[in-house]
Design an enzyme around this catalytic site. Structure first.
Site, mmCIF file in Angstrom:
data_model
loop_
_atom_site.group_PDB
_atom_site.id
_atom_site.type_symbol
_atom_site.label_atom_id
_atom_site.label_comp_id
_atom_site.label_asym_id
_atom_site.label_seq_id
_atom_site.Cartn_x
_atom_site.Cartn_y
_atom_site.Cartn_z
ATOM 1 N N GLU A 146 -58.670 29.934 12.934
ATOM 2 C CA GLU A 146 -58.728 28.731 12.102
ATOM 3 C C GLU A 146 -60.167 28.535 11.652
ATOM 4 O O GLU A 146 -61.058 28.342 12.470
ATOM 5 C CB GLU A 146 -58.255 27.521 12.898
ATOM 6 C CG GLU A 146 -56.783 27.618 13.282
ATOM 7 C CD GLU A 146 -56.377 26.550 14.288
ATOM 8 O OE1 GLU A 146 -57.077 25.532 14.415
ATOM 9 O OE2 GLU A 146 -55.352 26.761 14.952
ATOM 10 N N ASP B 188 -62.155 14.383 14.728
ATOM 11 C CA ASP B 188 -62.921 15.296 15.576
ATOM 12 C C ASP B 188 -63.857 14.588 16.529
ATOM 13 O O ASP B 188 -64.408 13.536 16.218
ATOM 14 C CB ASP B 188 -63.718 16.256 14.692
ATOM 15 C CG ASP B 188 -62.829 17.304 14.063
ATOM 16 O OD1 ASP B 188 -62.156 18.012 14.824
ATOM 17 O OD2 ASP B 188 -62.775 17.385 12.822
#
Lengths: 393, 260
Positions: free
Chosen positions: B47, B58
């Protein structure tokens, strides 16, 4: 035209809920329940009661005689600065704390720029005995010190956001992360008409008490049903949404939002989103933002910590696009002039944010018979350091 | 549809190791070398993170790497330029992961077309809503042979899970706990129940578990409940320091000892 949110959470092409899956349960819980809660009899009773007896509403609609004489027209000031905690922010936090209680939440988080929303949130959490965590950009913690101290005294934990420019945008990111990490017991009291649906609509409804009062107060004082013009400052846009709300469908009422131009719209030191921005997605809704060609959000600047946000609520993006409202901008220098003018003509020291709305008076044509309402969204106590530095008293 | 992600899950039913890294981190030109080293070390799926200024899903490690990458000059255009010949040397599935706004600014159709040209197999865009995907994005993704990978969490209802499974192609990204990336995880009873609940639903798509997978133990545990797992923050953290990329990548992957 309908300027309200549609069933799917959009104002025209703007709005929606661009949220990561981790936020879906919280947002869905709110979306499915908010209208029923805030339209219920019990809620209305408690909300209206607190606005009256705790906040001190209705806030006065004051005919500013000397200011009117200077501009040769009729200028009315909607005195949100006289609310408990010193700004319009308390209208929304009272509403949301009651929603949070109905949803069974024990922990409240909020983001704040100037500290007015943080202060209003800390206040209602103290009132209701709920735990309160306020995220505030580290730079704003410095420049809005009096509000930080008040929040702490009220029992809130103030967490400085250390990412990015360390201002409002970054505080919002941190609050969203907190919510993602605490999905069950926490309610996020967003302070403006931004964020995923249903926040823009919910916050606008709570703030709509401003325009509701303007209507009957103006009629009571002048016999006129509507003002000719309503002016309010715009960062995320909650005080403007509240001041415009009941006039959205009254097409003969001119609606004017004033953005923070900082050092000027031709410099990078600015926060004039509608003037300079383009469509995109930030903080979970599709609106207009200040960004690079690559879609990175740019760092805004304004002398007022409450307006240096690179986005704007989707309702305003739609009012801008459909031209229902006009959006002007004012530079830091124009704002300081306007603040001093109000102070010395009317004995009212406005918040730096509200002084943006006042700065628009020099930029528009007003006729002698017209009535213009300027929303004084907050008071200047928190900005005294900045004023003293610039005026040298 | 001939997509490398489908091929991977047809051939490998367990212990699939997927690694996330941020493009342009720690140095702008590290993107391709990191991919090549990961392939050399036997990773099954990669990824590639497209950095964004405001990555709300995040945690601190990936946030920081995104900031550094942007300061290094990383952009979507730059990334496409770096990846233009990647299929000459790399066979395994490649996924781009990032937030919706930069994709919209590039232009959805142009973005997907470019992904197809390069040989990207799928996208993970955490803030792309399911309904917007279905109404606006899906035809464009399909026309360009791209899978859209949806996330699920312990809070995702069975009903919504069925819907996500129906719309998904490729695999489903099972977020191990309600958290931003990098949060600490050991498999708690609560998570175990969640993993078992999802397994018992007999979904059509394979699943990979991500968020909080950081070492051999957490990887091994996660693999008991899904086809494999995704390592992100721990790998990004391992990219810090002065060693060569070769040393850093092999050093880290070797610690995931259960890799078969």
């Amino acid at each position: 035209m309908n300027y309200q949110v549609n069933q799917k959470g959009y104002y025209g092409e703007f709005g929606g809920a661009y949220i990561p899956e981790m936020m879906v349960p919280n947002i869905e819980e709110l979306r499915l329940n908010y209208l029923e809660i805030i339209n219920s009899y019990d809620f209305r009773q408690e909300f209206i009661g607190l606005l009256k007896n705790y906040v001190g509403r209705p806030s006065p609609l004051y005919y500013a005689k000397r200011l009117s004489e200077k501009y040769q027209t009729n200028i009315y000031l909607k005195r949100e600065d006289l609310n408990h905690t010193g700004s319009h922010k308390i209208n929304n936090t009272i509403g949301q704390i009651l929603v949070a209680k109905k949803l069974g939440k024990h922990r409240i988080i909020a983001e704040t720029g100037a500290g007015q929303h943080g202060l209003a949130t800390a206040t209602v959490c103290a009132l209701m005995g709920l735990k309160c965590i306020v995220y505030m950009g580290a730079v704003d913690v410095e420049r809005q010190a009096p509000n930080v101290k008040k929040m702490k005294m009220l029992g809130a934990e103030v967490i400085p956001a250390l990412s990015g420019n360390q201002t409002l945008k970054d505080a919002t990111n941190e609050a969203m992360r907190d919510w993602i990490n605490n999905p069950v017991d926490t309610h996020y009291i967003i302070g403006s008409v931004v964020g995923p649906h249903p926040y823009p609509d919910m916050v606008a409804r709570f703030q709509s008490v401003i325009s509701e009062e303007i209507r009957w107060q103006l009629e009571e004082q002048t016999g006129k049903e509507n003002p000719d013009r309503v002016i309010a400052c715009v960062g995320g846009g909650s005080n403007a949404a509240g001041a415009f709300y009941h006039f959205l469908d009254q097409e003969n009422v001119k609606l004017i939002g004033v953005e923070a131009a900082g050092l000027g719209v031709d410099t990078p030191e600015t926060a004039a989103t509608l003037t300079l921005g383009s469509p995109g997605v930030l903080h979970s809704s599709r609106s207009i933002l200040m960004q690079t060609d690559d879609g990175q959000i740019t760092e805004p600047y304004s002398i007022s910590a409450g307006l240096d946000y690179p986005g704007i609520g989707p309702m305003h993006a739609n009012l801008f696009k459909t031209k229902r409202a006009e959006y002007l901008w004012a530079t830091d220098a124009e704002v300081l002039d306007a603040a001093l003018e109000l102070t010395q003509l009317e004995g009212i020291i406005p918040a730096l944010e509200s002084a943006h709305a006042l700065a628009a008076l020099k930029k528009i044509q007003m006729k002698p018979e017209e009535a213009t309402v300027v929303n004084i969204s907050g008071r200047g106590d928190k900005d005294m350091e900045t004023y003293l530095k610039h005026f040298g008293y | 549809m001939n997509n490398r992600i489908n091929k991977l899950f047809q051939e490998k039913k367990e212990q699939v190791l997927s690694v996330y890294f941020t493009a342009g981190y720690p140095n702008l030109e590290d993107t391709v070398p990191v991919i090549q080293e990961l392939v050399k070390n036997g990773v099954d799926l990669i990824e590639i993170g497209m950095p964004f200024s405001d990555p709300v899903a995040d945690g601190p490690v990936i946030q920081h790497s995104s900031l550094v990458a942007l300061q290094n000059g990383m952009s979507i255009r730059k990334l496409f330029d770096q990846l233009k010949d990647i299929r000459k040397s790399v066979e395994i599935p490649l996924i781009l992961m990032g937030y919706i706004n930069p994709v919209l600014q590039y232009g959805l159709e142009a973005f997907c077309k470019k992904c197809n040209e390069i040989g990207i197999d799928g996208l993970i865009i955490p803030d792309l809503p399911l309904d917007v995907y279905e109404t606006e994005f899906k035809p464009v993704f399909e026309a360009n042979n791209l899978h859209n990978i949806f996330l699920i969490t312990p809070q995702t209802s069975d009903e919504r899970l069925r819907k996500i499974d129906e719309v998904s192609t490729g695999f489903i990204y099972m977020v191990s706990s309600n958290s931003t990336t990098g949060a600490k995880a050991s498999v708690s009873n609560f998570q175990k129940q969640y993993f078992e609940r999802v397994n018992s639903m007999a979904l059509k798509n394979p699943r990979l578990i991500g968020f909080g997978i950081s070492n051999a133990e957490t990887f091994r545990n996660a693999c008991q409940y899904a086809s494999g797992a995704i390592i992100g923050s721990a790998f990004v953290k391992a990219m810090e320091g002065h060693n060569t990329i070769e040393q850093k990548v092999s050093g880290f992957i070797n610690t995931i000892a259960t890799k078969s």
